[in-house]
Design a protein around this motif. Structure first.
Motif, short mmCIF file in Angstrom:
data_model
loop_
_atom_site.label_atom_id
_atom_site.label_comp_id
_atom_site.label_asym_id
_atom_site.label_seq_id
_atom_site.Cartn_x
_atom_site.Cartn_y
_atom_site.Cartn_z
N PRO A 29 0.82 -1.20 0.00
CA PRO A 29 0.00 0.00 0.00
C PRO A 29 0.86 1.26 0.00
CG PRO A 29 0.04 -0.96 2.19
CD PRO A 29 0.76 -1.92 1.28
N ASP A 30 0.35 2.33 -0.60
CA ASP A 30 1.05 3.61 -0.52
C ASP A 30 1.02 4.14 0.90
OD1 ASP A 30 1.61 3.66 -3.27
OD2 ASP A 30 -0.33 4.58 -3.72
N ILE A 31 -0.14 3.97 1.55
CA ILE A 31 -0.31 4.41 2.93
C ILE A 31 -0.87 3.23 3.73
CG2 ILE A 31 -1.55 5.96 4.48
CD1 ILE A 31 -1.67 7.97 2.16
N VAL B 156 18.40 -9.27 -6.83
CA VAL B 156 17.70 -8.20 -7.53
C VAL B 156 16.76 -7.56 -6.51
CG1 VAL B 156 16.18 -7.60 -9.45
CG2 VAL B 156 17.83 -9.46 -9.70
N LEU B 157 16.79 -6.22 -6.44
CA LEU B 157 16.00 -5.49 -5.46
C LEU B 157 14.91 -4.66 -6.12
CD1 LEU B 157 18.71 -4.01 -3.05
CD2 LEU B 157 17.23 -5.94 -2.65
N ALA B 158 13.72 -4.74 -5.57
CA ALA B 158 12.62 -3.84 -5.92
C ALA B 158 12.26 -3.11 -4.63
CB ALA B 158 11.43 -4.61 -6.45
N SER B 159 11.84 -1.87 -4.73
CA SER B 159 11.54 -1.13 -3.51
C SER B 159 10.31 -0.25 -3.68
CB SER B 159 12.73 -0.26 -3.10
OG SER B 159 12.99 0.71 -4.08
N LYS B 160 9.72 0.10 -2.54
CA LYS B 160 8.58 1.00 -2.52
C LYS B 160 8.51 1.64 -1.15
CE LYS B 160 3.68 1.40 -3.28
NZ LYS B 160 2.45 0.79 -3.72
N GLU B 161 8.23 2.94 -1.14
CA GLU B 161 8.06 3.63 0.14
C GLU B 161 6.62 3.43 0.61
OE1 GLU B 161 9.62 7.61 1.97
OE2 GLU B 161 7.82 8.04 0.78
N VAL B 162 6.48 3.06 1.86
CA VAL B 162 5.16 2.86 2.48
C VAL B 162 5.05 3.86 3.63
CG1 VAL B 162 3.62 1.27 3.68
CG2 VAL B 162 5.09 0.44 1.83
N LYS B 163 4.04 4.70 3.58
CA LYS B 163 3.80 5.66 4.65
C LYS B 163 2.92 5.01 5.70
CE LYS B 163 4.41 9.56 1.67
NZ LYS B 163 3.93 10.79 1.11
#
Length: 156
Positions: free
Chosen positions: A70-72, A141-148
């Motif tokens: 999720p984004d948030i 191999v890295l994938a990333s995402k910022e989660v607030k």
């Protein structure tokens, strides 16, 4: 009908007793869980965790990895994550949360012949970058995402 159920229970008890006897005699051995990599959970930082998990070259960008998060996250105690890999030779998926007290949140061994797909929930103490690290053919191999995170998980 009750006789059939009781017979099934008796069979299960009989088989369990037989297995216990074989294990105690040393003829059979219980299944061993994968050895827990305590050092990987103790170190901080993405690069240090990957070194503890077996090192190798690291490719950022996440080509071949889909990280769904999720984004948030309204509740940091239960943040849903899904990781899917299309990389051939995927044998390990690790989930890392950069700002957690323990960077490594989970590791999943992917047996040969199975789909490299993981769905889980992690605890996050604060807004952070979440990494899906996939080991395929000895390379990471890295994938990333910022989660607030709006409500604390690890920190309260």
């Amino acid at each position: 009908m009750n006789d059939a159920i009781n017979l099934g229970r008796r069979d299960v008890l009989r088989a369990g007793a037989m297995m216990a006897l074989l294990v105690s005699a040393g003829i059979a051995t219980p299944a061993q869980a994968a050895e827990w990599n305590k050092a990987a959970f103790a170190v901080k930082g993405v690069n240090d965790v990957l070194k503890q998990l077996g090192g190798g070259a690291v490719e950022k960008g996440g080509a071949g990895i889909q990280l769904t998060a999720p984004d948030i996250a309204e509740n940091g105690a239960v943040v849903p994550l899904v990781v899917t890999s299309t990389l051939p030779g995927t044998d390990l998926i690790a989930i890392l949360v950069e700002k957690n007290p323990n960077t490594l949140a989970a590791t999943f061994a992917i047996p040969a012949g199975t789909d490299p797909f993981v769905s889980t929930r992690v605890k996050m103490g604060e807004t952070s970058t979440v990494y899906a690290a996939v080991r395929a053919n000895g390379k990471w191999v890295l994938a990333s995402k910022e989660v607030k995170v709006t409500l604390g998980g690890c920190g309260g």
